[in-house]
Design a protein around this motif. Structure first.
Motif, PDB file in Angstrom:
ATOM      1  N   PHE A 219     -13.642 -29.884   3.704  1.00  7.66           N
ATOM      2  CA  PHE A 219     -13.650 -30.817   2.346  1.00  7.66           C
ATOM      3  C   PHE A 219     -15.708 -30.466   2.476  1.00  7.66           C
ATOM      4  O   PHE A 219     -16.223 -30.471   1.339  1.00  7.66           O
ATOM      5  CB  PHE A 219     -13.605 -32.022   3.281  1.00  7.66           C
ATOM      6  N   ASN A 220     -16.167 -29.751   3.373  1.00  7.08           N
ATOM      7  CA  ASN A 220     -17.132 -29.880   3.505  1.00  7.08           C
ATOM      8  C   ASN A 220     -17.696 -28.634   2.131  1.00  7.08           C
ATOM      9  O   ASN A 220     -18.807 -28.118   1.225  1.00  7.08           O
ATOM     10  CB  ASN A 220     -18.120 -29.436   4.326  1.00  7.08           C
ATOM     11  N   THR A 221     -16.753 -27.298   1.806  1.00  8.60           N
ATOM     12  CA  THR A 221     -16.779 -26.213   1.154  1.00  8.60           C
ATOM     13  C   THR A 221     -16.959 -26.717   0.349  1.00  8.60           C
ATOM     14  O   THR A 221     -17.562 -26.685  -1.401  1.00  8.60           O
ATOM     15  CB  THR A 221     -16.128 -25.302   1.712  1.00  8.60           C
ATOM     16  N   PHE A 222     -16.068 -27.590  -0.479  1.00  5.65           N
ATOM     17  CA  PHE A 222     -15.569 -28.585  -1.855  1.00  5.65           C
ATOM     18  C   PHE A 222     -16.867 -29.476  -2.221  1.00  5.65           C
ATOM     19  O   PHE A 222     -17.434 -29.385  -3.346  1.00  5.65           O
ATOM     20  CB  PHE A 222     -14.627 -29.315  -1.533  1.00  5.65           C
ATOM     21  N   ILE A 223     -17.663 -30.180  -1.433  1.00  3.98           N
ATOM     22  CA  ILE A 223     -18.809 -30.574  -2.022  1.00  3.98           C
ATOM     23  C   ILE A 223     -19.481 -30.173  -2.101  1.00  3.98           C
ATOM     24  O   ILE A 223     -20.737 -30.161  -3.083  1.00  3.98           O
ATOM     25  CB  ILE A 223     -18.928 -31.734  -0.133  1.00  3.98           C
ATOM     26  N   ASP A 224     -20.014 -28.748  -1.214  1.00  5.87           N
ATOM     27  CA  ASP A 224     -21.162 -28.373  -1.614  1.00  5.87           C
ATOM     28  C   ASP A 224     -21.082 -27.604  -3.238  1.00  5.87           C
ATOM     29  O   ASP A 224     -21.657 -27.380  -3.950  1.00  5.87           O
ATOM     30  CB  ASP A 224     -20.854 -27.152  -0.405  1.00  5.87           C
ATOM     31  N   ASP A 225     -20.051 -27.237  -3.005  1.00  6.23           N
ATOM     32  CA  ASP A 225     -19.631 -26.617  -4.639  1.00  6.23           C
ATOM     33  C   ASP A 225     -19.849 -27.466  -5.959  1.00  6.23           C
ATOM     34  O   ASP A 225     -20.603 -27.481  -7.052  1.00  6.23           O
ATOM     35  CB  ASP A 225     -17.892 -26.348  -5.102  1.00  6.23           C
ATOM     36  N   VAL A 226     -19.453 -28.818  -5.410  1.00  8.82           N
ATOM     37  CA  VAL A 226     -19.795 -30.045  -6.465  1.00  8.82           C
ATOM     38  C   VAL A 226     -21.325 -30.174  -6.190  1.00  8.82           C
ATOM     39  O   VAL A 226     -21.830 -30.725  -7.847  1.00  8.82           O
ATOM     40  CB  VAL A 226     -19.270 -31.645  -6.013  1.00  8.82           C
ATOM     41  N   PHE A 227     -21.859 -30.113  -5.571  1.00  2.77           N
ATOM     42  CA  PHE A 227     -23.455 -30.229  -5.526  1.00  2.77           C
ATOM     43  C   PHE A 227     -24.026 -29.607  -6.238  1.00  2.77           C
ATOM     44  O   PHE A 227     -25.230 -29.427  -6.920  1.00  2.77           O
ATOM     45  CB  PHE A 227     -24.506 -30.125  -4.132  1.00  2.77           C
ATOM     46  N   ALA A 228     -23.193 -28.010  -6.377  1.00  2.99           N
ATOM     47  CA  ALA A 228     -24.276 -26.874  -6.779  1.00  2.99           C
ATOM     48  C   ALA A 228     -24.439 -26.867  -7.226  1.00  2.99           C
ATOM     49  O   ALA A 228     -25.018 -26.869  -8.767  1.00  2.99           O
ATOM     50  CB  ALA A 228     -23.651 -25.652  -6.257  1.00  2.99           C
ATOM     51  N   PHE A 229     -22.659 -27.464  -8.586  1.00  4.32           N
ATOM     52  CA  PHE A 229     -22.996 -27.687 -10.608  1.00  4.32           C
ATOM     53  C   PHE A 229     -23.650 -28.844 -10.363  1.00  4.32           C
ATOM     54  O   PHE A 229     -24.859 -29.357 -11.587  1.00  4.32           O
ATOM     55  CB  PHE A 229     -21.612 -28.046 -10.528  1.00  4.32           C
ATOM     56  N   ILE A 230     -24.412 -29.880  -9.692  1.00  2.00           N
ATOM     57  CA  ILE A 230     -24.569 -30.964  -9.895  1.00  2.00           C
ATOM     58  C   ILE A 230     -25.839 -31.028 -10.392  1.00  2.00           C
ATOM     59  O   ILE A 230     -27.140 -31.712 -10.953  1.00  2.00           O
ATOM     60  CB  ILE A 230     -24.249 -33.052  -9.845  1.00  2.00           C
TER      61      ILE A 230
ATOM     62  N   HIS B  49     -30.253 -20.486  -3.864  1.00  2.00           N
ATOM     63  CA  HIS B  49     -28.742 -20.986  -3.857  1.00  2.00           C
ATOM     64  C   HIS B  49     -27.251 -21.572  -3.875  1.00  2.00           C
ATOM     65  O   HIS B  49     -26.471 -21.437  -3.069  1.00  2.00           O
ATOM     66  CB  HIS B  49     -30.173 -22.224  -3.058  1.00  2.00           C
ATOM     67  N   ARG B  50     -27.759 -21.604  -5.247  1.00  2.00           N
ATOM     68  CA  ARG B  50     -26.203 -21.871  -5.540  1.00  2.00           C
ATOM     69  C   ARG B  50     -24.845 -20.442  -4.941  1.00  2.00           C
ATOM     70  O   ARG B  50     -23.742 -20.899  -5.118  1.00  2.00           O
ATOM     71  CB  ARG B  50     -26.587 -21.674  -8.014  1.00  2.00           C
ATOM     72  N   LEU B  51     -25.881 -18.929  -5.113  1.00  2.00           N
ATOM     73  CA  LEU B  51     -24.497 -18.309  -5.292  1.00  2.00           C
ATOM     74  C   LEU B  51     -24.566 -18.514  -3.705  1.00  2.00           C
ATOM     75  O   LEU B  51     -22.977 -17.522  -2.977  1.00  2.00           O
ATOM     76  CB  LEU B  51     -25.627 -17.092  -5.730  1.00  2.00           C
ATOM     77  N   ALA B  52     -25.486 -18.469  -2.541  1.00  2.00           N
ATOM     78  CA  ALA B  52     -25.378 -19.144  -1.544  1.00  2.00           C
ATOM     79  C   ALA B  52     -23.773 -20.210  -1.241  1.00  2.00           C
ATOM     80  O   ALA B  52     -23.050 -19.636  -0.394  1.00  2.00           O
ATOM     81  CB  ALA B  52     -26.178 -19.095  -0.512  1.00  2.00           C
ATOM     82  N   CYS B  53     -23.839 -20.504  -2.091  1.00  2.00           N
ATOM     83  CA  CYS B  53     -22.651 -21.808  -2.422  1.00  2.00           C
ATOM     84  C   CYS B  53     -21.503 -20.751  -2.058  1.00  2.00           C
ATOM     85  O   CYS B  53     -20.126 -21.435  -1.651  1.00  2.00           O
ATOM     86  CB  CYS B  53     -23.036 -23.296  -2.490  1.00  2.00           C
ATOM     87  N   PHE B  54     -21.335 -19.815  -3.185  1.00  2.00           N
ATOM     88  CA  PHE B  54     -20.087 -19.717  -3.255  1.00  2.00           C
ATOM     89  C   PHE B  54     -19.604 -18.823  -2.177  1.00  2.00           C
ATOM     90  O   PHE B  54     -18.438 -18.364  -2.159  1.00  2.00           O
ATOM     91  CB  PHE B  54     -19.929 -19.189  -5.366  1.00  2.00           C
ATOM     92  N   ARG B  55     -20.598 -17.813  -1.737  1.00  2.00           N
ATOM     93  CA  ARG B  55     -20.420 -16.867  -0.880  1.00  2.00           C
ATOM     94  C   ARG B  55     -19.901 -17.587   0.172  1.00  2.00           C
ATOM     95  O   ARG B  55     -18.928 -16.822   0.888  1.00  2.00           O
ATOM     96  CB  ARG B  55     -21.609 -16.897  -0.444  1.00  2.00           C
ATOM     97  N   ASP B  56     -20.348 -19.084   1.069  1.00  2.00           N
ATOM     98  CA  ASP B  56     -19.466 -19.835   1.276  1.00  2.00           C
ATOM     99  C   ASP B  56     -17.881 -19.299   1.395  1.00  2.00           C
ATOM    100  O   ASP B  56     -17.121 -19.699   2.099  1.00  2.00           O
ATOM    101  CB  ASP B  56     -19.497 -21.031   2.059  1.00  2.00           C
ATOM    102  N   ASP B  57     -17.442 -19.822   0.046  1.00  2.00           N
ATOM    103  CA  ASP B  57     -15.849 -20.444  -0.532  1.00  2.00           C
ATOM    104  C   ASP B  57     -15.327 -18.879  -0.274  1.00  2.00           C
ATOM    105  O   ASP B  57     -14.052 -18.527   0.538  1.00  2.00           O
ATOM    106  CB  ASP B  57     -16.002 -19.849  -1.847  1.00  2.00           C
TER     107      ASP B  57
END
Length: 65
Positions: free
Chosen positions: A2-13, A20-28
């Motif tokens: 769930f935390n990974t999904f929330i990070d993706d949403v905030f990366a777009f918003i 930092h945006r790429l780091a969120c997708f790296r976590d995915d």
């Protein structure tokens, strides 16, 4: 998960640096690799743990003599 999904949403918003945006997708990607390995290598429930216990009884086939 769930935390990974929330990070993706905030990366777009939220406006943030590109790295930092790429780091969120790296976590995915790391999370997806983890899920794939869990599927590829399931837990062997017949294996004895450090306490000498196991979850499933091994099915033994009688020898044909």
């Amino acid at each position: 998960a769930f935390n990974t999904f929330i990070d993706d949403v905030f990366a777009f918003i939220i406006t943030m640096p590109t790295f930092h945006r790429l780091a969120c997708f790296r976590d995915d990607v790391v999370f997806l690799v983890y899920l794939y390995q869990r599927w590829l290598y399931p837990v062997d429930k017949r294996r004895v743990n450090e306490f000498g216990e196991f979850y499933e009884e091994a099915t033994r086939t009688p020898h044909a003599e």
